[in-house]
Design a protein around this motif. Structure first.
Motif, PDB file in Angstrom:
ATOM      1  N   ILE A 186      43.747  28.091  39.666  1.00 24.88           N
ATOM      2  CA  ILE A 186      42.848  28.415  40.775  1.00 24.88           C
ATOM      3  C   ILE A 186      42.040  27.176  41.154  1.00 24.88           C
ATOM      4  CG2 ILE A 186      40.919  29.857  41.513  1.00 24.88           C
ATOM      5  CD1 ILE A 186      41.870  31.896  39.364  1.00 24.88           C
ATOM      6  N   MET A 218      41.592  38.214  49.482  1.00 20.97           N
ATOM      7  CA  MET A 218      40.468  37.860  48.632  1.00 20.97           C
ATOM      8  C   MET A 218      39.160  38.281  49.257  1.00 20.97           C
ATOM      9  SD  MET A 218      41.528  34.156  47.215  1.00 20.97           S
ATOM     10  CE  MET A 218      43.065  33.936  46.378  1.00 20.97           C
ATOM     11  N   TYR A 235      31.799  34.093  44.229  1.00 23.06           N
ATOM     12  CA  TYR A 235      33.100  34.461  44.804  1.00 23.06           C
ATOM     13  C   TYR A 235      33.833  35.391  43.847  1.00 23.06           C
ATOM     14  CZ  TYR A 235      37.056  33.702  47.981  1.00 23.06           C
ATOM     15  OH  TYR A 235      38.032  33.863  48.927  1.00 23.06           O
ATOM     16  N   THR A 236      34.622  36.282  44.419  1.00 27.71           N
ATOM     17  CA  THR A 236      35.519  37.142  43.644  1.00 27.71           C
ATOM     18  C   THR A 236      36.954  36.784  44.007  1.00 27.71           C
ATOM     19  OG1 THR A 236      33.925  38.965  43.554  1.00 27.71           O
ATOM     20  CG2 THR A 236      36.238  39.521  43.197  1.00 27.71           C
ATOM     21  N   VAL A 237      37.682  36.248  43.035  1.00 22.72           N
ATOM     22  CA  VAL A 237      39.082  35.900  43.254  1.00 22.72           C
ATOM     23  C   VAL A 237      39.927  37.148  43.022  1.00 22.72           C
ATOM     24  CG1 VAL A 237      41.028  34.458  42.535  1.00 22.72           C
ATOM     25  CG2 VAL A 237      38.699  33.516  42.534  1.00 22.72           C
ATOM     26  N   GLU A 238      40.651  37.570  44.050  1.00 23.99           N
ATOM     27  CA  GLU A 238      41.522  38.737  43.978  1.00 23.99           C
ATOM     28  C   GLU A 238      42.935  38.322  44.395  1.00 23.99           C
ATOM     29  OE1 GLU A 238      38.950  42.593  45.068  1.00 23.99           O
ATOM     30  OE2 GLU A 238      39.157  41.181  46.724  1.00 23.99           O
ATOM     31  N   PHE A 287      38.886  28.450  45.976  1.00 26.68           N
ATOM     32  CA  PHE A 287      39.007  29.727  45.265  1.00 26.68           C
ATOM     33  C   PHE A 287      40.366  30.393  45.508  1.00 26.68           C
ATOM     34  CE2 PHE A 287      34.383  29.282  46.228  1.00 26.68           C
ATOM     35  CZ  PHE A 287      33.983  28.972  44.940  1.00 26.68           C
ATOM     36  N   GLU A 288      41.362  29.593  45.817  1.00 28.38           N
ATOM     37  CA  GLU A 288      42.721  30.085  46.017  1.00 28.38           C
ATOM     38  C   GLU A 288      43.552  29.875  44.747  1.00 28.38           C
ATOM     39  OE1 GLU A 288      44.023  31.528  48.722  1.00 28.38           O
ATOM     40  OE2 GLU A 288      42.227  31.367  49.962  1.00 28.38           O
ATOM     41  N   VAL A 289      44.438  30.843  44.455  1.00 27.82           N
ATOM     42  CA  VAL A 289      45.440  30.641  43.401  1.00 27.82           C
ATOM     43  C   VAL A 289      46.523  29.759  44.002  1.00 27.82           C
ATOM     44  CG1 VAL A 289      47.139  31.722  41.890  1.00 27.82           C
ATOM     45  CG2 VAL A 289      44.938  32.846  42.297  1.00 27.82           C
TER      46      VAL A 289
END
Length: 345
Positions: free
Chosen positions: A152, A1, A114-117, A157-159
């Motif tokens: 999420i 992430m 934040y960018t969730v990847e 910000f974690e899946v």
């Protein structure tokens, strides 16, 4: 992430171009603002594979628009194929379909938080509840058994979980602590699933007519629209309450919205309105949106009907605001393929 915290906190150029049009298409220039409270965000999908999705902002008085606010604030592109948005507390959650990411920004400044990847695969729509974001993922479009909801945590910000639904899925909506998931995609499917966040399980599935296009919830009514029917379910008893069969001249129905006790939907360029308390199909549509070329977004808010026109999907789009009787009130020039409205009030 990838972590992106308030990358661009300096002043923004004061020479941004705002275009605002009344129905006569007159353009005016106004100064830019970095405060995006009390206005309307327009998500512009852009072109698949071109990394040109953007967000526009219409001010509180609906007098001006500024385009490309994400890049203006953060000095970077937003991503590929902006699919949908949702608000949660001070966040705006932006689903980027082709980029397989969730962009999280401050909804009042549009600064990137934040960018969730990772763990997102063809994400489509998002709902939020109790500190969690629920993102529908189509995965392989040709399959129906791999679609899932990614959960999420909006603190880390974690899946943290992925729930396989078992059908094709698309839209998602939270109501009274339950998550409702449309069990169809582009009219392929006939179910609405209820996800219980307390157990992360599907607690109930409504069976709808085939060709499900859209649904909405008002009071205790779950209303679904398909190619040939409008159906009403009681969300307490789960019982089907009523059904309206559409005549042959009403086809391609879509964009179901419920506002102030009125059920709105679209067939072709015609807008229909039905009282929620007297579900009878009118003899005539409310009005026809003759100015619209390619209807790509539809909403009802502040006693106005909002439409997004994608035109040729390649050039600048248009947002038009109509009165509830069909009078064209305002017109704005957006960027490519405006597909949704998000009211920050």
């Amino acid at each position: 992430m990838k972590m992106n915290k308030f990358l661009f906190l300096g002043a923004i150029s004061a020479s941004l171009f705002f275009s605002s049009c009344s129905s006569d298409d007159d353009n005016i220039n106004v100064e830019a603002s970095t405060n995006y409270e009390n206005g309307v965000f327009v998500l512009n999908e852009g072109n698949f594979g071109k990394n040109n999705s953007t967000v526009s902002f219409i001010d509180e008085g609906y007098s001006s628009i500024t385009n490309n606010i994400f890049s203006n604030v953060n000095n970077e592109d937003m991503g590929d194929t902006g699919q949908s948005m949702e608000f949660y507390n001070d966040y705006a959650l932006i689903v980027m379909n082709a980029s397989n990411i969730l962009q999280i920004v401050n909804k009042n400044t549009f600064e990137l938080v934040y960018t969730v990847e990772g763990d997102l695969n063809n994400p489509r729509h998002v709902a939020a509840y109790n500190g969690k974001a629920y993102v529908t993922n189509a995965a392989d479009f040709s399959l129906s058994d791999d679609d899932y909801v990614a959960i999420i945590d909006l603190e880390t910000f974690e899946v943290e979980n992925k729930i396989i639904v078992g059908t094709k899925i698309e839209n998602i909506e939270e109501d009274n602590g339950l998550i409702y998931i449309q069990g169809s995609s582009f009219g392929d499917g006939n179910s609405i699933h209820v996800l219980d966040p307390s157990s992360n399980t599907i607690s109930y599935t409504y069976t709808t007519n085939v060709g499900l296009r859209s649904f909405d919830i008002s009071n205790s009514n779950l209303i679904a629209i398909s190619d040939t029917q409008l159906q009403v379910f009681d969300i307490n008893s789960k019982e089907a309450l009523s059904t309206i069969d559409f005549p042959e001249d009403i086809s391609g129905t879509k964009f179901l919205e419920i506002e102030d006790g009125i059920v709105y939907f679209v067939s072709g360029k015609s807008v229909y309105a039905i009282s929620e308390n007297n579900l009878e199909l009118p003899d005539e549509p409310l009005f026809s949106m003759d100015e619209v070329n390619t209807l790509y977004a539809f909403d009802v808010e502040d006693d106005m009907i909002w439409t997004g026109d994608a035109k040729d999907y390649a050039s600048a789009g248009a947002v038009r605001l109509y009165s509830l009787s069909g009078e064209l009130m305002k017109q704005f020039t957006t960027e490519i393929s405006p597909n949704g409205f998000y009211f920050n009030d």
